[in-house]
Design a protein around this motif. Sequence first.
Motif, PDB file in Angstrom:
ATOM      1  N   ARG A 128       2.858 -14.370  -8.986  1.00 53.02           N
ATOM      2  CA  ARG A 128       2.437 -14.154 -10.372  1.00 53.02           C
ATOM      3  C   ARG A 128       1.203 -13.270 -10.466  1.00 53.02           C
ATOM      4  NH1 ARG A 128       4.986 -16.573 -14.316  1.00 53.02           N
ATOM      5  NH2 ARG A 128       6.419 -18.253 -13.842  1.00 53.02           N
ATOM      6  N   ARG A 129       0.430 -13.183  -9.419  1.00 53.68           N
ATOM      7  CA  ARG A 129      -0.776 -12.345  -9.410  1.00 53.68           C
ATOM      8  C   ARG A 129      -0.477 -11.080  -8.615  1.00 53.68           C
ATOM      9  NH1 ARG A 129      -6.546 -12.807 -10.034  1.00 53.68           N
ATOM     10  NH2 ARG A 129      -7.598 -11.712  -8.351  1.00 53.68           N
ATOM     11  N   VAL A 130      -0.638  -9.921  -9.250  1.00 57.65           N
ATOM     12  CA  VAL A 130      -0.342  -8.645  -8.616  1.00 57.65           C
ATOM     13  C   VAL A 130      -1.511  -7.690  -8.817  1.00 57.65           C
ATOM     14  CG1 VAL A 130       2.160  -8.853  -8.842  1.00 57.65           C
ATOM     15  CG2 VAL A 130       0.857  -7.787 -10.671  1.00 57.65           C
ATOM     16  N   ALA A 131      -1.634  -6.718  -7.908  1.00 56.27           N
ATOM     17  CA  ALA A 131      -2.658  -5.684  -8.009  1.00 56.27           C
ATOM     18  C   ALA A 131      -1.975  -4.343  -8.237  1.00 56.27           C
ATOM     19  CB  ALA A 131      -3.490  -5.630  -6.735  1.00 56.27           C
ATOM     20  N   CYS A 132      -2.613  -3.496  -9.031  1.00 54.41           N
ATOM     21  CA  CYS A 132      -2.084  -2.154  -9.267  1.00 54.41           C
ATOM     22  C   CYS A 132      -3.242  -1.171  -9.190  1.00 54.41           C
ATOM     23  CB  CYS A 132      -1.413  -2.069 -10.638  1.00 54.41           C
ATOM     24  SG  CYS A 132      -0.626  -0.473 -10.950  1.00 54.41           S
ATOM     25  N   ASP A 133      -3.041  -0.065  -8.451  1.00 51.83           N
ATOM     26  CA  ASP A 133      -4.040   1.003  -8.388  1.00 51.83           C
ATOM     27  C   ASP A 133      -3.417   2.377  -8.630  1.00 51.83           C
ATOM     28  OD1 ASP A 133      -2.711   1.551  -6.032  1.00 51.83           O
ATOM     29  OD2 ASP A 133      -4.405   1.085  -4.737  1.00 51.83           O
ATOM     30  N   GLY A 134      -2.197   2.404  -9.097  1.00 51.06           N
ATOM     31  CA  GLY A 134      -1.530   3.648  -9.418  1.00 51.06           C
ATOM     32  C   GLY A 134      -0.872   4.332  -8.241  1.00 51.06           C
ATOM     33  N   ASP A 135      -1.124   3.875  -7.025  1.00 54.05           N
ATOM     34  CA  ASP A 135      -0.519   4.433  -5.806  1.00 54.05           C
ATOM     35  C   ASP A 135      -0.707   5.930  -5.641  1.00 54.05           C
ATOM     36  OD1 ASP A 135       0.387   1.946  -5.059  1.00 54.05           O
ATOM     37  OD2 ASP A 135       2.421   2.269  -5.813  1.00 54.05           O
ATOM     38  N   GLU A 136      -1.725   6.495  -6.219  1.00 57.92           N
ATOM     39  CA  GLU A 136      -1.931   7.938  -6.118  1.00 57.92           C
ATOM     40  C   GLU A 136      -3.183   8.289  -5.328  1.00 57.92           C
ATOM     41  OE1 GLU A 136       0.077  10.332  -7.412  1.00 57.92           O
ATOM     42  OE2 GLU A 136       1.487   8.847  -8.168  1.00 57.92           O
ATOM     43  N   GLY A 137      -3.725   7.343  -4.577  1.00 62.68           N
ATOM     44  CA  GLY A 137      -4.959   7.621  -3.837  1.00 62.68           C
ATOM     45  C   GLY A 137      -6.082   7.943  -4.805  1.00 62.68           C
ATOM     46  N   PHE A 150       5.552  -4.949 -13.736  1.00 58.51           N
ATOM     47  CA  PHE A 150       5.788  -5.865 -12.628  1.00 58.51           C
ATOM     48  C   PHE A 150       6.621  -7.026 -13.163  1.00 58.51           C
ATOM     49  CE2 PHE A 150       1.979  -3.560 -11.568  1.00 58.51           C
ATOM     50  CZ  PHE A 150       2.148  -3.275 -10.223  1.00 58.51           C
ATOM     51  N   VAL A 151       7.802  -7.218 -12.564  1.00 62.81           N
ATOM     52  CA  VAL A 151       8.733  -8.262 -12.989  1.00 62.81           C
ATOM     53  C   VAL A 151       8.775  -9.330 -11.904  1.00 62.81           C
ATOM     54  CG1 VAL A 151      11.120  -8.757 -13.612  1.00 62.81           C
ATOM     55  CG2 VAL A 151      10.095  -6.579 -14.270  1.00 62.81           C
ATOM     56  N   LEU A 152       8.647 -10.576 -12.310  1.00 59.26           N
ATOM     57  CA  LEU A 152       8.642 -11.688 -11.366  1.00 59.26           C
ATOM     58  C   LEU A 152      10.037 -11.905 -10.789  1.00 59.26           C
ATOM     59  CD1 LEU A 152       6.679 -13.795 -10.210  1.00 59.26           C
ATOM     60  CD2 LEU A 152       7.436 -15.334 -12.015  1.00 59.26           C
ATOM     61  N   ALA A 153      10.136 -11.938  -9.468  1.00 61.46           N
ATOM     62  CA  ALA A 153      11.412 -12.161  -8.788  1.00 61.46           C
ATOM     63  C   ALA A 153      11.869 -13.595  -8.999  1.00 61.46           C
ATOM     64  CB  ALA A 153      11.258 -11.877  -7.293  1.00 61.46           C
ATOM     65  N   ASN A 154      13.161 -13.803  -8.926  1.00 62.22           N
ATOM     66  CA  ASN A 154      13.738 -15.149  -9.079  1.00 62.22           C
ATOM     67  C   ASN A 154      13.258 -16.099  -7.989  1.00 62.22           C
ATOM     68  OD1 ASN A 154      15.158 -14.381 -11.342  1.00 62.22           O
ATOM     69  ND2 ASN A 154      16.978 -13.823 -10.187  1.00 62.22           N
ATOM     70  N   ASP A 155      12.976 -15.574  -6.802  1.00 62.62           N
ATOM     71  CA  ASP A 155      12.549 -16.409  -5.672  1.00 62.62           C
ATOM     72  C   ASP A 155      11.034 -16.424  -5.495  1.00 62.62           C
ATOM     73  OD1 ASP A 155      12.169 -13.829  -4.816  1.00 62.62           O
ATOM     74  OD2 ASP A 155      13.072 -14.133  -2.852  1.00 62.62           O
ATOM     75  N   ALA A 156      10.285 -16.101  -6.553  1.00 60.36           N
ATOM     76  CA  ALA A 156       8.825 -15.994  -6.472  1.00 60.36           C
ATOM     77  C   ALA A 156       8.176 -17.319  -6.121  1.00 60.36           C
ATOM     78  CB  ALA A 156       8.267 -15.477  -7.784  1.00 60.36           C
ATOM     79  N   GLN A 157       7.073 -17.231  -5.390  1.00 60.95           N
ATOM     80  CA  GLN A 157       6.279 -18.392  -5.032  1.00 60.95           C
ATOM     81  C   GLN A 157       5.433 -18.814  -6.214  1.00 60.95           C
ATOM     82  OE1 GLN A 157       6.281 -19.936  -1.998  1.00 60.95           O
ATOM     83  NE2 GLN A 157       7.932 -18.572  -1.381  1.00 60.95           N
TER      84      GLN A 157
END
Length: 59
Positions: free
Chosen positions: A13-22, A48-55
């Motif tokens: 449920r907790r995700v990080a995003c930095d744009g993946d562009e360096g 970001f979509v939570l997977a069905n098997d998410a922890q």
Amino acid sequence: MIAPPETRIAHSRRVACDGDEGALGHPRVWLEIGAAGYVDCGYCDRRFVLANDAQDDSH
């Protein structure tokens, strides 16, 4: 026509995003996926979509 946002599957449920562009990306932000099952980054609109098997990482 505007392209749809990029979608990533998240396994937590907790995700990080930095744009993946360096150096061309954006500051790293931490996002929390709520009851809707997804969250959008306010900088790059990536979804970001939570997977069905998410922890369940709630404490």
